[in-house]
Design a protein around this motif. Structure first.
Motif, PDB file in Angstrom:
ATOM      1  N   GLY A   1       0.795  -1.224   0.000  1.00  0.00           N
ATOM      2  CA  GLY A   1       0.000   0.000   0.000  1.00  0.00           C
ATOM      3  C   GLY A   1       0.826   1.272   0.000  1.00  0.00           C
ATOM      4  N   LEU A   2       2.163   1.160  -0.030  1.00  0.00           N
ATOM      5  CA  LEU A   2       3.049   2.320  -0.020  1.00  0.00           C
ATOM      6  C   LEU A   2       3.882   2.336  -1.302  1.00  0.00           C
ATOM      7  CD1 LEU A   2       4.327   1.941   3.648  1.00  0.00           C
ATOM      8  CD2 LEU A   2       2.609   3.570   2.837  1.00  0.00           C
ATOM      9  N   ASN A   3       4.027   3.506  -1.908  1.00  0.00           N
ATOM     10  CA  ASN A   3       4.801   3.619  -3.143  1.00  0.00           C
ATOM     11  C   ASN A   3       6.296   3.562  -2.861  1.00  0.00           C
ATOM     12  OD1 ASN A   3       2.808   3.731  -5.122  1.00  0.00           O
ATOM     13  ND2 ASN A   3       2.440   5.899  -4.738  1.00  0.00           N
ATOM     14  N   ASP A   4       6.965   2.663  -3.547  1.00  0.00           N
ATOM     15  CA  ASP A   4       8.409   2.486  -3.451  1.00  0.00           C
ATOM     16  C   ASP A   4       9.070   3.260  -4.593  1.00  0.00           C
ATOM     17  OD1 ASP A   4       7.960   0.508  -1.329  1.00  0.00           O
ATOM     18  OD2 ASP A   4       7.179  -0.718  -2.963  1.00  0.00           O
ATOM     19  N   ILE A   5      10.396   3.435  -4.515  1.00  0.00           N
ATOM     20  CA  ILE A   5      11.096   4.268  -5.498  1.00  0.00           C
ATOM     21  C   ILE A   5      12.281   3.508  -6.072  1.00  0.00           C
ATOM     22  CG2 ILE A   5      12.344   6.428  -5.882  1.00  0.00           C
ATOM     23  CD1 ILE A   5      10.890   7.591  -3.454  1.00  0.00           C
ATOM     24  N   TYR A   6      12.402   3.545  -7.406  1.00  0.00           N
ATOM     25  CA  TYR A   6      13.583   3.004  -8.079  1.00  0.00           C
ATOM     26  C   TYR A   6      14.231   4.126  -8.887  1.00  0.00           C
ATOM     27  CZ  TYR A   6      16.808   0.260 -10.782  1.00  0.00           C
ATOM     28  OH  TYR A   6      17.963  -0.225 -11.331  1.00  0.00           O
TER      29      TYR A   6
END
Length: 152
Positions: free
Chosen positions: A79-84
């Motif tokens: 439910g949380l946006n991750d970052i690449y």
């Protein structure tokens, strides 16, 4: 010397100018919408450094400043946006969102460093149709080995 009153049209322009200046000053007095958070607070540390030298420069490779990228999505379905982040000359980095603007660098654990070649961008989509999001990194550059140009 004769003194004359300011014509009404000029008084209106002057009043409008003063009102505009006051409104502009009031707009600058508002608190900012965004606040800069440093790496110690967020856990995110990434720099896309372009190191120029005699063989890598804009005169020899016109796309030197093109590339890198950022992809944001919920990669682990919490439910949380991750970052690449993909980097031109350095490894990519993957940060899992822990909530409250805190992130964990899981790059090595996930094997998400990249292949060591020039990354020109990143997309996050279900590329293979398995219902899970994939990190898709594009590569470019002048490499003799074709596998160095294959996307990941």
């Amino acid at each position: 010397m004769k003194l004359t009153a300011t014509p009404p049209a000029r008084r209106g322009l002057l009043a409008f100018s003063i009102a505009t200046l006051l409104a502009t000053a009031d707009a600058y007095a508002q608190p900012p919408l965004f606040t800069r958070l440093d790496a110690k607070q967020t856990g995110i540390s990434f720099q896309n450094k372009i190191r120029e030298d005699d063989s890598v420069n804009v005169m020899r490779y016109e796309y030197l400043y093109n590339g890198a990228g950022i992809g944001i999505a919920d990669l682990n379905n919490d439910g949380l946006n991750d970052i690449y982040f993909s980097g031109n000359t350095g490894p990519g980095k993957l940060f899992l969102n822990k909530g409250g603007f805190r992130f964990e660098d899981v790059t090595h654990k996930a094997g998400a460093e990249g292949n060591g070649t020039w990354a020109t961008g990143v997309s996050i989509a279900d590329v293979n149709g398995d219902g899970l999001l994939d990190i898709y990194v594009c590569h470019s550059g002048k490499y003799k080995a074709p596998e160095k140009l294959s996307n990941q």
